[in-house]
Structures are given as C-alpha cells and as structure tokens.
Design a protein around this motif. Structure first.
Motif, mmCIF file in Angstrom:
data_model
loop_
_atom_site.group_PDB
_atom_site.id
_atom_site.type_symbol
_atom_site.label_atom_id
_atom_site.label_comp_id
_atom_site.label_asym_id
_atom_site.label_seq_id
_atom_site.Cartn_x
_atom_site.Cartn_y
_atom_site.Cartn_z
ATOM 1 N N MET A 86 0.858 -1.200 0.000
ATOM 2 C CA MET A 86 0.000 0.000 0.000
ATOM 3 C C MET A 86 0.891 1.247 0.000
ATOM 4 O O MET A 86 1.168 1.830 1.046
ATOM 5 C CB MET A 86 -0.866 0.021 1.267
ATOM 6 C CG MET A 86 -2.115 -0.839 1.240
ATOM 7 S SD MET A 86 -3.453 -0.310 0.127
ATOM 8 C CE MET A 86 -3.701 1.394 0.559
ATOM 9 N N ALA A 108 0.014 3.915 -1.772
ATOM 10 C CA ALA A 108 -0.843 5.072 -2.061
ATOM 11 C C ALA A 108 -0.919 6.009 -0.861
ATOM 12 O O ALA A 108 -0.904 5.568 0.285
ATOM 13 C CB ALA A 108 -2.248 4.601 -2.431
ATOM 14 N N VAL A 165 -3.375 7.691 0.696
ATOM 15 C CA VAL A 165 -4.845 7.726 0.770
ATOM 16 C C VAL A 165 -5.267 8.922 1.638
ATOM 17 O O VAL A 165 -4.739 9.099 2.740
ATOM 18 C CB VAL A 165 -5.381 6.429 1.408
ATOM 19 C CG1 VAL A 165 -6.902 6.408 1.375
ATOM 20 C CG2 VAL A 165 -4.813 5.196 0.721
ATOM 21 N N ASP A 181 -6.951 10.889 4.335
ATOM 22 C CA ASP A 181 -7.533 10.425 5.599
ATOM 23 C C ASP A 181 -8.968 10.907 5.780
ATOM 24 O O ASP A 181 -9.742 10.287 6.496
ATOM 25 C CB ASP A 181 -6.677 10.914 6.772
ATOM 26 C CG ASP A 181 -5.333 10.204 6.800
ATOM 27 O OD1 ASP A 181 -5.331 8.977 6.610
ATOM 28 O OD2 ASP A 181 -4.308 10.872 6.983
ATOM 29 N N PRO A 231 -12.103 5.303 5.422
ATOM 30 C CA PRO A 231 -11.644 4.030 6.009
ATOM 31 C C PRO A 231 -10.141 3.896 5.832
ATOM 32 O O PRO A 231 -9.584 4.376 4.847
ATOM 33 C CB PRO A 231 -12.387 2.966 5.186
ATOM 34 C CG PRO A 231 -12.759 3.644 3.912
ATOM 35 C CD PRO A 231 -12.959 5.090 4.242
ATOM 36 N N ASP A 232 -9.479 3.259 6.804
ATOM 37 C CA ASP A 232 -8.053 2.942 6.654
ATOM 38 C C ASP A 232 -7.974 1.597 5.939
ATOM 39 O O ASP A 232 -8.257 0.542 6.530
ATOM 40 C CB ASP A 232 -7.367 2.894 8.031
ATOM 41 C CG ASP A 232 -5.858 2.788 7.895
ATOM 42 O OD1 ASP A 232 -5.388 1.995 7.053
ATOM 43 O OD2 ASP A 232 -5.151 3.492 8.632
ATOM 44 N N ILE A 233 -7.634 1.646 4.665
ATOM 45 C CA ILE A 233 -7.673 0.436 3.834
ATOM 46 C C ILE A 233 -6.686 -0.607 4.356
ATOM 47 O O ILE A 233 -7.014 -1.784 4.519
ATOM 48 C CB ILE A 233 -7.353 0.783 2.357
ATOM 49 C CG1 ILE A 233 -8.346 1.823 1.829
ATOM 50 C CG2 ILE A 233 -7.357 -0.478 1.475
ATOM 51 C CD1 ILE A 233 -7.958 2.419 0.475
ATOM 52 N N LEU A 234 -5.467 -0.155 4.660
ATOM 53 C CA LEU A 234 -4.427 -1.080 5.106
ATOM 54 C C LEU A 234 -4.782 -1.696 6.456
ATOM 55 O O LEU A 234 -4.624 -2.915 6.655
ATOM 56 C CB LEU A 234 -3.086 -0.342 5.183
ATOM 57 C CG LEU A 234 -1.864 -1.169 5.530
ATOM 58 C CD1 LEU A 234 -1.658 -2.307 4.530
ATOM 59 C CD2 LEU A 234 -0.622 -0.290 5.591
ATOM 60 N N GLY A 292 3.141 -1.472 4.358
ATOM 61 C CA GLY A 292 2.617 -0.111 4.397
ATOM 62 C C GLY A 292 3.739 0.902 4.276
ATOM 63 O O GLY A 292 4.925 0.554 4.320
ATOM 64 N N PHE A 293 3.359 2.152 4.152
ATOM 65 C CA PHE A 293 4.327 3.240 4.045
ATOM 66 C C PHE A 293 4.042 4.268 5.135
ATOM 67 O O PHE A 293 2.895 4.410 5.570
ATOM 68 C CB PHE A 293 4.254 3.894 2.653
ATOM 69 C CG PHE A 293 4.996 3.091 1.630
ATOM 70 C CD1 PHE A 293 4.516 1.853 1.221
ATOM 71 C CD2 PHE A 293 6.201 3.541 1.112
ATOM 72 C CE1 PHE A 293 5.222 1.071 0.314
ATOM 73 C CE2 PHE A 293 6.911 2.773 0.204
ATOM 74 C CZ PHE A 293 6.421 1.541 -0.196
ATOM 75 N N LYS A 300 2.644 2.196 13.369
ATOM 76 C CA LYS A 300 1.778 1.701 12.286
ATOM 77 C C LYS A 300 1.921 0.188 12.119
ATOM 78 O O LYS A 300 0.945 -0.498 11.824
ATOM 79 C CB LYS A 300 2.149 2.387 10.962
ATOM 80 C CG LYS A 300 1.725 3.843 10.903
ATOM 81 C CD LYS A 300 1.998 4.414 9.519
ATOM 82 C CE LYS A 300 2.510 5.831 9.562
ATOM 83 N NZ LYS A 300 1.633 6.814 10.117
ATOM 84 N N LYS A 320 -1.700 -1.275 12.530
ATOM 85 C CA LYS A 320 -2.307 -1.759 11.281
ATOM 86 C C LYS A 320 -2.047 -3.244 11.066
ATOM 87 O O LYS A 320 -2.500 -3.814 10.075
ATOM 88 C CB LYS A 320 -1.789 -0.928 10.091
ATOM 89 C CG LYS A 320 -2.095 0.574 10.237
ATOM 90 C CD LYS A 320 -1.759 1.373 8.994
ATOM 91 C CE LYS A 320 -1.781 2.862 9.268
ATOM 92 N NZ LYS A 320 -2.634 3.627 8.358
HETATM 93 O O1 C5P Z 1 -1.763 6.291 8.993
HETATM 94 P P1 C5P Z 1 -1.052 6.723 7.758
HETATM 95 O O2 C5P Z 1 -1.929 7.393 6.747
HETATM 96 O O3 C5P Z 1 0.185 7.537 7.993
HETATM 97 O O4 C5P Z 1 -0.540 5.328 7.150
HETATM 98 C C1 C5P Z 1 0.063 5.236 5.897
HETATM 99 C C2 C5P Z 1 -0.150 3.851 5.349
HETATM 100 O O5 C5P Z 1 -1.508 3.441 5.494
HETATM 101 C C3 C5P Z 1 0.146 3.777 3.872
HETATM 102 O O6 C5P Z 1 0.612 2.490 3.564
HETATM 103 C C4 C5P Z 1 -1.226 4.055 3.254
HETATM 104 O O7 C5P Z 1 -1.330 3.514 1.965
HETATM 105 C C5 C5P Z 1 -2.166 3.382 4.233
HETATM 106 N N1 C5P Z 1 -3.468 4.050 4.390
HETATM 107 C C6 C5P Z 1 -4.619 3.376 4.017
HETATM 108 N N2 C5P Z 1 -5.835 3.995 4.159
HETATM 109 C C7 C5P Z 1 -5.927 5.225 4.689
HETATM 110 C C8 C5P Z 1 -4.764 5.919 5.076
HETATM 111 C C9 C5P Z 1 -3.559 5.293 4.905
HETATM 112 O O8 C5P Z 1 -4.530 2.235 3.551
HETATM 113 N N3 C5P Z 1 -7.129 5.793 4.826
#
Ligand code: C5P
Length: 229
Positions: free
Chosen positions: A99, A101, A103, A105, A131-134, A151-152, A166, A170
């Motif tokens: 992941m 991307a 994304v 927040d 939603p937090d996809i990861l 993740g990144f 994280k 996560k």
């Molecule tokens: O919590 P944060 O946004 O810093 O975490 C970054 C990581 O979580 C990335 O790998 C990003 O792709 C993923 N992410 C996600 N969904 C979100 C926010 C971040 O999957 N809503």
C-alpha cells in the motif's frame, strides 16, 4: 532465494500495489488531495513485474505511464480505492499487498452537486474519516500468514517511531518509512532515503533512486514469501 530459470525472484507470485494520491471531491470543480505523484508505487510495480510477478496496480490520479505488463485499475477517491482493493482480493487473492498510495484520511461530509459560490467571507467545511484500507486488510488477515502486508509512513520527522506504531496498529509485516521534509526524499522526488521497519528490527537504506528502493522491496518480498523471518 527462490528464482526460476530466468532468475525471477517473484515468479508465480501475485502482488497488489497501490499508488498515488486519492482525490476527494467537494463540488464539481474542487477536491481535497495531497502531493503524491505515484512515482514510488509505479517503481514498485515495475520492479515486481520485472521480477516475474503478476502485478495489479490500483492507482489514484497520476500523470505517469504504467509499466508494461501490469494490470492497472484507475480510481479517484479513497472509497473507490478500497472497493478496487477488495475486488482484487476476491477475484485473484494476492500473495502480497504493497500500500504505497497516499490515501486521503478525510473526505468532505457532503459533496455539492453545484459549484460552491464564494458569496460568504468564510466557508466551513465538515470532513469525515475515510476508512483505513491497510488497517482493514491487517484486521481481516488476523493471524493468517497471507497476504504479506506492506505499508508506508511518509512523515515530517521521527519516521521510524511512527512506522513502529503503524506496524502494530495496522497489523502489517513491514512499514517503509521516510521523512518527507528531508532533501531528496519527499513527494515527487526521484530518490528516497527510507527505513524498512519490521518486528525483527529496522534497516536503513541510504539515499537512492525510488527504483533502487523498489528493488530492495522486491528482495524483501521474495525472502518473506519463501518463509524466511
Ligand atoms: O496512517 P497513515 O496514513 O500515515 O498510514 C500510511 C499507510 O496506510 C500507507 O501504507 C497508506 O497507503 C495506508 N493508508 C490506508 N488507508 C488510509 C490511510 C492510509 O490504507 N485511509
């Protein structure tokens, strides 16, 4: 490390990579987004496909040409990215999800169907969490070994500390951390200086091209998929 006759470290593997920003509309003319260009994620997709993997690349709005041989799915919003990732997991479960991307927040609570007029001196915007996809993938995987989750953490200071958080919150296997305020390591740059943060420890990768970071990630994925710690 397992390699096929052509020396392909990820031969027979399926890797899902996400890349770029998401864009959250406010009205037909405006949106919220971020400075991600998708360069890191596209470099990862290229490195994975060249290592013999089948690659699905789900990306937000970017102006990059996808690497040859990669299946691409273009999306705009975080909710669309979440749906595209879920569809991929269902139709062709990947061995690993990367992941990368950025994304968004938050998204506007309401999307106006008409362009908002600047009649008032001030305008209040209400945002709701995306939603937090990861984190969703980490929770759904639970204690299972697959898919490997990467993740990144693009931070403005203390990237390793945030990456450790994280990794736990996560429930992922690796967080690639960088400091976006460091020279040559931010959004849009062709280079990066990163730390690979995993439960067993932290590995610093000095400044190098995003492609070289991607190659290091391919090596890490190949080792992990072989079952090495
Ligand atoms: O919590 P944060 O946004 O810093 O975490 C970054 C990581 O979580 C990335 O790998 C990003 O792709 C993923 N992410 C996600 N969904 C979100 C926010 C971040 O999957 N809503």
């Amino acid at each position: 490390m397992r390699r096929d006759a052509h020396g392909s470290a990820l031969s027979g593997r399926h890797v899902l990579v996400t890349a770029g920003p998401t864009r959250e509309p406010l009205d037909p003319a405006r949106f919220l987004s971020n400075a991600s260009t998708g360069k890191a994620g596209f470099a990862i997709a290229a490195a994975c496909v060249e290592a013999g993997a089948r690659v699905t690349l789900v990306h937000g709005p970017v102006s990059l040409t996808p690497p040859l041989g990669v299946d691409t799915v273009g999306v705009t919003t975080a909710l669309e990215m979440q749906a595209a990732v879920a569809a991929c997991l269902q139709s062709a479960p990947p061995d690993a999800v990367v992941m990368s991307a950025a994304v968004a927040d938050f998204r506007p609570a309401e999307v106006s169907t008409h362009k908002v007029k600047k009649a008032d001196a001030a305008h209040t915007l209400t945002l709701v969490r995306n939603p937090d996809i990861l984190a969703g993938l980490g929770a759904a995987r639970g204690d299972a070994a697959r898919p490997i989750l990467v993740g990144f953490a693009a931070e403005s200071g203390h990237p390793v500390e945030y990456a450790r958080d994280k990794l736990r919150s996560k429930r992922v296997d690796l967080v690639v951390a960088n400091d976006i305020t460091a020279e040559g390591a931010g959004f849009g740059s062709d280079t990066n200086h990163v730390w690979f943060v995993e439960a067993s420890g932290v590995t610093e990768l000095s400044m190098r091209s995003k492609r070289a970071v991607a190659d290091a990630l391919v090596e890490w994925l190949a080792r992990r998929l072989e079952g090495a710690p």
